[in-house]
Each structure stands twice: as structure tokens, then as C-alpha cells.
Design a protein around this motif. Sequence first.
Motif, short mmCIF file in Angstrom:
data_model
loop_
_atom_site.label_atom_id
_atom_site.label_comp_id
_atom_site.label_asym_id
_atom_site.label_seq_id
_atom_site.Cartn_x
_atom_site.Cartn_y
_atom_site.Cartn_z
N GLN A 94 35.85 -49.02 -71.48
CA GLN A 94 34.23 -49.12 -72.31
C GLN A 94 33.70 -47.01 -71.16
O GLN A 94 33.21 -46.47 -72.01
N LYS A 95 34.63 -47.67 -69.94
CA LYS A 95 34.39 -46.15 -68.95
C LYS A 95 32.22 -45.98 -68.87
O LYS A 95 31.88 -44.87 -68.49
N LYS A 96 31.71 -47.22 -69.33
CA LYS A 96 29.98 -47.35 -68.70
C LYS A 96 29.55 -46.66 -67.48
O LYS A 96 28.50 -46.10 -67.26
N TRP A 97 30.51 -47.57 -66.51
CA TRP A 97 30.56 -46.59 -65.37
C TRP A 97 30.53 -45.35 -65.18
O TRP A 97 30.34 -45.23 -63.86
N LEU A 98 31.41 -44.74 -66.02
CA LEU A 98 31.32 -43.22 -65.40
C LEU A 98 29.94 -43.07 -65.75
O LEU A 98 29.81 -41.44 -64.85
N ASN A 99 28.86 -43.12 -65.80
CA ASN A 99 28.01 -42.42 -66.53
C ASN A 99 27.12 -41.71 -66.39
O ASN A 99 26.44 -40.47 -66.25
N GLY A 100 28.54 -41.01 -67.64
CA GLY A 100 28.48 -39.65 -68.16
C GLY A 100 29.37 -38.63 -67.73
O GLY A 100 29.12 -37.23 -67.98
N TYR B 272 34.11 -52.60 -58.12
CA TYR B 272 32.77 -52.32 -58.28
C TYR B 272 31.21 -53.05 -58.34
O TYR B 272 30.92 -52.36 -58.16
N GLN B 273 32.53 -53.97 -59.02
CA GLN B 273 31.35 -55.62 -59.22
C GLN B 273 30.46 -55.84 -57.65
O GLN B 273 29.09 -55.74 -57.78
N LEU B 274 31.24 -55.38 -56.42
CA LEU B 274 31.45 -55.89 -55.45
C LEU B 274 30.46 -55.10 -54.95
O LEU B 274 29.46 -55.17 -53.63
N ASN B 275 30.76 -53.40 -54.73
CA ASN B 275 29.88 -52.75 -54.47
C ASN B 275 29.51 -51.38 -55.44
O ASN B 275 30.26 -50.45 -55.18
N LYS B 276 28.12 -52.07 -56.23
CA LYS B 276 28.40 -50.69 -57.40
C LYS B 276 27.68 -49.71 -56.18
O LYS B 276 28.22 -48.75 -57.15
N ASP B 277 26.48 -49.84 -55.85
CA ASP B 277 26.26 -48.87 -55.90
C ASP B 277 27.08 -47.82 -55.06
O ASP B 277 27.03 -46.46 -55.11
N TYR B 278 27.63 -48.50 -53.92
CA TYR B 278 29.17 -47.29 -53.53
C TYR B 278 29.42 -46.37 -54.41
O TYR B 278 29.83 -44.64 -54.58
N TRP B 279 30.12 -46.98 -55.48
CA TRP B 279 31.10 -45.91 -56.62
C TRP B 279 29.89 -45.61 -57.28
O TRP B 279 30.32 -44.58 -57.85
N ASP B 280 28.56 -45.96 -57.59
CA ASP B 280 27.80 -44.97 -58.23
C ASP B 280 27.73 -43.91 -58.08
O ASP B 280 27.19 -42.73 -58.31
N LYS B 281 26.92 -44.12 -56.66
CA LYS B 281 26.64 -42.89 -55.72
C LYS B 281 28.13 -41.94 -56.06
O LYS B 281 28.31 -40.60 -55.21
N ALA B 282 29.43 -42.43 -55.51
CA ALA B 282 30.34 -41.58 -55.61
C ALA B 282 30.73 -40.62 -57.06
O ALA B 282 30.90 -39.27 -57.15
#
Length: 203
Positions: free
Chosen positions: A40-46, A64-74
Motif C-alpha cells: 500500500q506504501k502509505k508509509w512513504l508519505n508521498g 516501523y510499528q515499533l519506531n514509527k517516529d524514526y521512520w517517518d523522520k527518515a
Amino acid sequence: MKRISLPFIAFLLSLSACHVTAQQSANKQSAQEANQWFQQKKWLNGLSMQPHESINKATFARQYQLNKDYWDKAFAFLKNNNLQTMASGRYAIDGDNVYAMITKNPTKDVDSAKWESHRNYIDLQGVISGEEKIGVAPISSLTVTMPYDAAKDLINYSGEGTFYTATPGTFFLFFPADAHMPNITTGGNKPDKKLVIKIRYAE
């Protein structure tokens, strides 16, 4: 000494078989859910960069679920910066939890390279300009040649793996169970500009 009846033994065996079947079914369902989430690639955030097919989807989904904030920042770092114009060096994203390194070096012959893996950090690797080959192999299939160096967060190995050509627009993810051999020449040892984002691994 009491004898254990055959029907009772059969009952215990059936319980064990049911447990194994249930566990296999749960693992299969978990893998399917991880794959669906990944696709689904929603985690790419565009983000326009795309994940490589070699990524372990189940491990990625869990991290990703455990450290969502880290991944979103990356991913935000990748999306909001012009990597082509950025100079070589280290870039802070979230202290020592998430940081980026940009390098520009000649690619290497495979004979002079080593397999490596890390315990504390996940590698997000991508080519900014140029191209290189990246080897991928499970650490379980390799032989350790240098034990874990905590100061470098590094283990080296020897063995065989699968090689992919890395070009701009695609990123790879390497978890602690994934050995990798980056920066391998596709011919002529031409330099490439490379990005590595270090993301702290969640136990």
C-alpha cells in the motif's frame, strides 16, 4: 509405575499438531498482512523513492510499528531535501537515533569488498547519482570472518549472496539479519554518490 495409555499419547500428539498448525497459520497470516501493508506504501508519505524488492517486508513492518517516529523522520528527510545538491557528510535527523551520511567514492571490485551487518542500526541505502551493485545475503548463510565490533557496530563475513544493481530512485533496507556488500562496481570503478540513513533497531 503407571502406564500411559495409547489413547492419551495420541491425544497429546494431536494437541501438539494442532499447536504447530495454528502457529504456521498465524505466521502465514502475519506475513500476508505485512506484505499488504508494504504494498500500500502509505508509509512513504508521498516520497517518490521506491523500496527495493529484496526488503524483508515482515521485519520492516514490525520495525516501523515499533519506531514509527524514526521512520517517518527518515522518509521526510528524503522527501524534503535535494540530495543531488547536498555535500558529503553526516546529517542529523534525530540525534543518534536517526542520521544520514552522504558519500561520493569510487566503486570497488567485489574481490576487495566484505560482507557486513549491524546489530544496533538498520541501514537505508540508496544511490543518489551513478550506479553500483549491492550484495544481499542472510547472515545465517555466511561465515563470520570478524566478530562483532561494538565500537563500529559491525560484523564481517565471507560467503555468497545475490547482487542487485542500485540506481537513483530506489532504496534498500538492511536489518541485523541481512548481510550486505555495497559499493560494488558495475564496471570501471566509476564513483557514485551514495546515501545511507542509520535508523536505530528496536528489539
